[in-house]
Design a protein around this motif. Structure first.
Motif, PDB file in Angstrom:
ATOM      1  N   ALA A   1     -62.994 133.707  -6.972  1.00 25.53           N
ATOM      2  CA  ALA A   1     -63.030 133.358  -5.550  1.00 25.53           C
ATOM      3  C   ALA A   1     -62.545 131.926  -5.338  1.00 25.53           C
ATOM      4  CB  ALA A   1     -64.440 133.546  -4.994  1.00 25.53           C
ATOM      5  N   ASP A   2     -62.939 131.013  -6.223  1.00 22.47           N
ATOM      6  CA  ASP A   2     -62.465 129.621  -6.119  1.00 22.47           C
ATOM      7  C   ASP A   2     -60.947 129.564  -6.223  1.00 22.47           C
ATOM      8  OD1 ASP A   2     -65.031 128.572  -5.833  1.00 22.47           O
ATOM      9  OD2 ASP A   2     -65.238 128.091  -7.973  1.00 22.47           O
ATOM     10  N   ARG A   3     -60.398 130.270  -7.184  1.00 17.97           N
ATOM     11  CA  ARG A   3     -58.943 130.244  -7.403  1.00 17.97           C
ATOM     12  C   ARG A   3     -58.178 130.830  -6.228  1.00 17.97           C
ATOM     13  NH1 ARG A   3     -55.834 132.291 -12.092  1.00 17.97           N
ATOM     14  NH2 ARG A   3     -53.692 131.870 -11.528  1.00 17.97           N
ATOM     15  N   ILE A   4     -58.641 131.959  -5.705  1.00 19.30           N
ATOM     16  CA  ILE A   4     -57.972 132.591  -4.572  1.00 19.30           C
ATOM     17  C   ILE A   4     -58.130 131.722  -3.323  1.00 19.30           C
ATOM     18  CG2 ILE A   4     -57.968 134.619  -3.065  1.00 19.30           C
ATOM     19  CD1 ILE A   4     -58.775 136.232  -5.646  1.00 19.30           C
ATOM     20  N   ALA A   5     -59.299 131.136  -3.133  1.00 16.93           N
ATOM     21  CA  ALA A   5     -59.507 130.241  -1.988  1.00 16.93           C
ATOM     22  C   ALA A   5     -58.585 129.029  -2.083  1.00 16.93           C
ATOM     23  CB  ALA A   5     -60.970 129.804  -1.921  1.00 16.93           C
ATOM     24  N   ASP A   6     -58.452 128.465  -3.269  1.00 20.17           N
ATOM     25  CA  ASP A   6     -57.541 127.323  -3.460  1.00 20.17           C
ATOM     26  C   ASP A   6     -56.104 127.715  -3.139  1.00 20.17           C
ATOM     27  OD1 ASP A   6     -59.663 125.725  -4.220  1.00 20.17           O
ATOM     28  OD2 ASP A   6     -59.227 125.840  -6.373  1.00 20.17           O
ATOM     29  N   ALA A   7     -55.685 128.897  -3.590  1.00 17.83           N
ATOM     30  CA  ALA A   7     -54.320 129.371  -3.326  1.00 17.83           C
ATOM     31  C   ALA A   7     -54.106 129.583  -1.829  1.00 17.83           C
ATOM     32  CB  ALA A   7     -54.051 130.661  -4.099  1.00 17.83           C
ATOM     33  N   ALA A   8     -55.108 130.118  -1.147  1.00 18.72           N
ATOM     34  CA  ALA A   8     -54.991 130.346   0.299  1.00 18.72           C
ATOM     35  C   ALA A   8     -54.950 129.014   1.052  1.00 18.72           C
ATOM     36  CB  ALA A   8     -56.141 131.215   0.795  1.00 18.72           C
TER      37      ALA A   8
END
Length: 114
Positions: free
Chosen positions: A82-89
């Motif tokens: 979730a952290d990685r996807i949130a950072d990408a978004a």
């Protein structure tokens, strides 16, 4: 008892629902939808209000949102995913159309024959 495909679909929905909840906790817009091929996915909106779909690849236990190496993350650790996807978004999705993840299994087979 349901079919294997039904069980896989239910598991994908379960994984995506957990991810959606974590993305919402990180103030990322994420909506659980079904695509035109009847696959569950999340519509995740980036900082420029562009949507990208996040899918689950069950065989490799990945969440993925494109075909590039940095556009996938393990499903096995929900919070880092979730952290990685949130950072990408937050950084904004890569320009261009979203590519479909494809794996050339013949290359893997050839590696083991050598």
């Amino acid at each position: 008892m349901g079919t294997v495909k039904e069980s896989q679909h239910a598991y994908q929905v379960e994984l995506l629902t957990a991810l959606r909840n974590e993305l919402i906790n990180r103030e990322i817009i994420a909506v659980l939808v079904t695509d035109s091929k009847n696959r569950p996915c999340l519509d995740v909106t980036d900082s420029a209000f562009r949507a990208r779909r996040v899918y689950v690849h069950l065989a490799f236990q990945w969440y993925y949102w494109g075909a590039e190496h940095d556009e996938r993350v393990s499903c096995l650790k929900l919070f880092p995913a979730a952290d990685r996807i949130a950072d990408a978004a937050r950084a904004g999705w890569r320009d261009g159309e979203q590519e479909e993840l494809g794996l050339d299994l013949s290359q893997i087979r050839q590696a083991y024959r050598s």
